[in-house]
Design a protein around this motif. Sequence first.
Motif, short mmCIF file in Angstrom:
data_model
loop_
_atom_site.label_atom_id
_atom_site.label_comp_id
_atom_site.label_asym_id
_atom_site.label_seq_id
_atom_site.Cartn_x
_atom_site.Cartn_y
_atom_site.Cartn_z
N GLU A 168 17.52 26.15 17.71
CA GLU A 168 16.75 27.00 16.79
C GLU A 168 17.65 27.75 15.81
N HIS A 169 18.98 27.71 16.03
CA HIS A 169 19.89 28.41 15.12
C HIS A 169 20.60 27.46 14.15
N ALA A 170 20.16 26.22 14.12
CA ALA A 170 20.89 25.18 13.39
C ALA A 170 21.15 25.53 11.93
N ASN A 171 20.21 26.22 11.30
CA ASN A 171 20.38 26.47 9.87
C ASN A 171 20.90 27.86 9.55
N LYS A 172 21.27 28.60 10.59
CA LYS A 172 21.85 29.91 10.35
C LYS A 172 23.33 29.77 10.00
N PHE A 173 23.89 30.89 9.54
CA PHE A 173 25.33 30.92 9.29
C PHE A 173 26.02 31.59 10.48
N PRO A 174 27.30 31.25 10.70
CA PRO A 174 27.99 31.81 11.87
C PRO A 174 27.88 33.32 11.98
N GLY A 175 27.97 34.01 10.84
CA GLY A 175 27.93 35.46 10.87
C GLY A 175 26.64 36.03 11.41
N GLN A 176 25.61 35.19 11.51
CA GLN A 176 24.32 35.67 12.00
C GLN A 176 24.15 35.46 13.50
N LEU A 177 25.17 34.89 14.13
CA LEU A 177 25.07 34.60 15.57
C LEU A 177 25.90 35.60 16.37
N SER A 178 25.56 35.73 17.64
CA SER A 178 26.38 36.55 18.53
C SER A 178 27.66 35.80 18.86
N GLY A 179 28.63 36.50 19.43
CA GLY A 179 29.90 35.88 19.77
C GLY A 179 29.72 34.69 20.72
N GLY A 180 28.87 34.88 21.74
CA GLY A 180 28.64 33.81 22.70
C GLY A 180 28.04 32.59 22.04
N GLN A 181 27.07 32.84 21.14
CA GLN A 181 26.45 31.72 20.43
C GLN A 181 27.47 31.02 19.54
N GLN A 182 28.32 31.82 18.87
CA GLN A 182 29.33 31.21 17.99
C GLN A 182 30.26 30.32 18.79
N GLN A 183 30.66 30.79 19.96
CA GLN A 183 31.60 29.98 20.74
C GLN A 183 30.92 28.70 21.23
N ARG A 184 29.64 28.77 21.53
CA ARG A 184 28.95 27.53 21.94
C ARG A 184 28.86 26.56 20.76
N VAL A 185 28.65 27.11 19.56
CA VAL A 185 28.67 26.24 18.37
C VAL A 185 30.04 25.60 18.23
N ALA A 186 31.09 26.39 18.47
CA ALA A 186 32.45 25.86 18.33
C ALA A 186 32.68 24.73 19.32
N ILE A 187 32.16 24.87 20.52
CA ILE A 187 32.31 23.80 21.51
C ILE A 187 31.56 22.55 21.03
N ALA A 188 30.35 22.76 20.53
CA ALA A 188 29.58 21.63 20.02
C ALA A 188 30.30 20.97 18.85
N ARG A 189 30.93 21.78 18.00
CA ARG A 189 31.65 21.22 16.85
C ARG A 189 32.78 20.32 17.32
N ALA A 190 33.49 20.75 18.37
CA ALA A 190 34.58 19.94 18.90
C ALA A 190 34.03 18.67 19.54
N LEU A 191 32.91 18.79 20.27
CA LEU A 191 32.34 17.63 20.95
C LEU A 191 31.81 16.59 19.97
N ALA A 192 31.44 17.05 18.78
CA ALA A 192 30.87 16.14 17.78
C ALA A 192 31.86 15.05 17.40
N MET A 193 33.14 15.28 17.65
CA MET A 193 34.15 14.30 17.29
C MET A 193 34.36 13.27 18.40
N ASP A 194 33.55 13.33 19.45
CA ASP A 194 33.73 12.45 20.61
C ASP A 194 35.16 12.47 21.12
N PRO A 195 35.66 13.63 21.47
CA PRO A 195 37.06 13.75 21.86
C PRO A 195 37.31 13.11 23.23
N VAL A 196 38.56 12.68 23.45
CA VAL A 196 38.92 12.16 24.77
C VAL A 196 39.35 13.30 25.69
#
Lengths: 230, 247, 242
Positions: free
Chosen positions: B133-161
């Motif tokens: 539900e936060h997909a179209n928000k900007f990072p500054g509008q999220l809490s720290g915990g939410q931002q870090q989860r986005v960061a994890i998702a961003r890293a996972l999007a690259m299909d890392p080994v």
Amino acid sequence: MFSNFDFQAIIQALPYLFGQGMVFTLTLTVLSALGGLMLGTLLALARISGGRVLSTVATGYVNLMRTLPLVLVIFWFYFMVPYIGQWLLQESRPIKVGGFSSALLTFIMFEAAYFSEIMRGGIQSVARGQNAAGLALGLTGGQTMRYIVLPQVLRTMLPVLLTQTIVLFQDTSLVYVLSLTDFLGAASKIAQRDGRLVEMYCFAALVYFAICFLASQAVRHLQSRVAIIR
Amino acid sequence: MTDTIIALQNVSKWYNPAFQVLKDCTLAVPKGEVVVVCGPSGSGKSTLIKCINALESFREGEITVDGVRLHEKGVNLPKLRARVGMVFQHFELFPHLSVLDNLDLAQIKVLGRGKQEARTKSEALLHRVELSEHANKFPGQLSGGQQQRVAIARALAMDPVVMLFDEPTSALDPEMVSEVLDVMVKLAHEGMTMMVVTHEMGFARKVAHRVVFMDRGEIVVDAPKDAFFGDVGNERAKLFLSKILQH
Amino acid sequence: MNYHWNWGIFWDASPEGAGTYADMLIGGLRITLAVSVLAWMIALTTGSAVGVLRSLPNPWLKRLANAYIELLRNIPLLVQLFLWYFVLPEIVPEAWGDWLKSLRDAPFYTAVIGLGLFMSARVAVQVSTGIAALPRGQMAAGLALGLTLPQTYRYVILPNAFRVILPPLTSETINTIKNSSVALTIGLAELTARARAIQEFSFQVFEAFTAATLIYLVINMIATLLMRMLERQMRIPGYGAK
């Protein structure tokens, strides 16, 4: 290319360039900086603690000056000052004003706007805590400003004020439009008289560069020292 | 050794001739393992983990990541980094991009995925970290915990080994730590190879296979989890553990 | 005061032949705007490039960028214009020099390039300051995702740095417009020059300068407004709220 670059032309012109031109430029710079700083401080005070009318007038003046090109302001004062003098002295016709006086008045009035912005920022940042401390000791508002706030502002803002003075030093070259003999004016006169444009303008650029570069390095050095003291 | 994802051989690094941040570090992370790195601040943990995707350089030794030797000339660093997911202490989301665009950017620019393909992937990952539900928000509008989860998702999007975590919860308010750790635990259970710099010993107990203890640039202890928490056998590590566990 | 005001002067025919005095001012305004816009484009592109160079870790590139900035910042604009206008044609090979001197709109081109480069040094300082003001981790985060260094600059660093420096860039935009008046010294018929010309032809000094002053006020207001709009357009929800 530079094959017929005539160093002799520069050497011969040195006494005139520095004895007349540079003396004019430096005198104008120093007096304008001092006058501009004083008037600028008054403008800043008027904006911060003056009544509504006073602060509106000061704000309007500062914004007007900061909007106009310096060249236009130079022309304004050059033509306006004789009439103002006539009105002040109640003479029958516009008074004669020398080029130097006109330029000095212009630069004081113009630079005051820029200095006032610097001082205003400084006063606001220093006054926050220090004002209360001064008043708590029983000093009046004026005394607090005079003995506590302003000395600190001058000290912390010194590097910025000096940087603005270097800009002013460069800006004084614009008195060229009044055909005055500042450093550039002197160089230009020789350039045209002797047909030595390349030599004179290159040399002028070099001198301006050397002075401004060294001065700004010195300011940078000062800035790091001020930063440590505070 | 074919399934070793990260291998460090005698890695040393100096910030200046007088200050050695990494001393002779040797470490191997096999596929599917979760390794937790802990140690006092300034012990070189973050530097070590940043060397692994070449965000920091090192002077001596060898690092091999997924079969690529880092110090060799002509290593395609962007290509390598794309396969190594990294999560930072301060999130480092791109503030000018929406959450979705943060996830899309590198997929499109680095992996060459199409806009639609990237978008689908991003949406799936946001769903996974429960932030759809936060997909179209900007990072500054999220809490720290939410931002870090986005960061994890961003890293996972690259299909890392492999995923590297550099103190992922230490910049968070306490009440937000668990939402981030939950995502990481889930990831560990799914078999992701992970190297995690953290002081969260609860997390280490729960999912780590091995715990590495660093002090003054050295890897002092490298032990299986049970051995580490049972009796670590090293005085410095004991002292450190007692300090962070006494509450 | 025995100054004879004559505000109707602007509707009188100018001695230049075609048009009124008002037309003279409008012509000057057009040149001021054209020079300012073109010079500002040069300043933004060159300045951004130099600003990026200055932010790179390579010490030689940094020194090169610093040398460029110091050179252009420490010589008065007027002197720089003289160098481009009077000196350049003399020190290039003779054929080129002759070609330069024969250019019909030489003052215009000189003003655009000279002012553009002068302002570019100031833009460069702003850009590199803006880049330095970003959290250091942003670069690492871009690289960690596999973006190349240029890609990281293009998609992460610069979009943020420009947002940070938009307010100071607004005042540099206005400085460009103001500084374009210096080019009257090399014969550019811009706004201030035209006001001066009206004064010389008609002796109505104060009407001419008042008109020019009002025009500058309006241009600056419009420029400020446009930049404000841009700032609002570029604003990111939640950014800078920390």
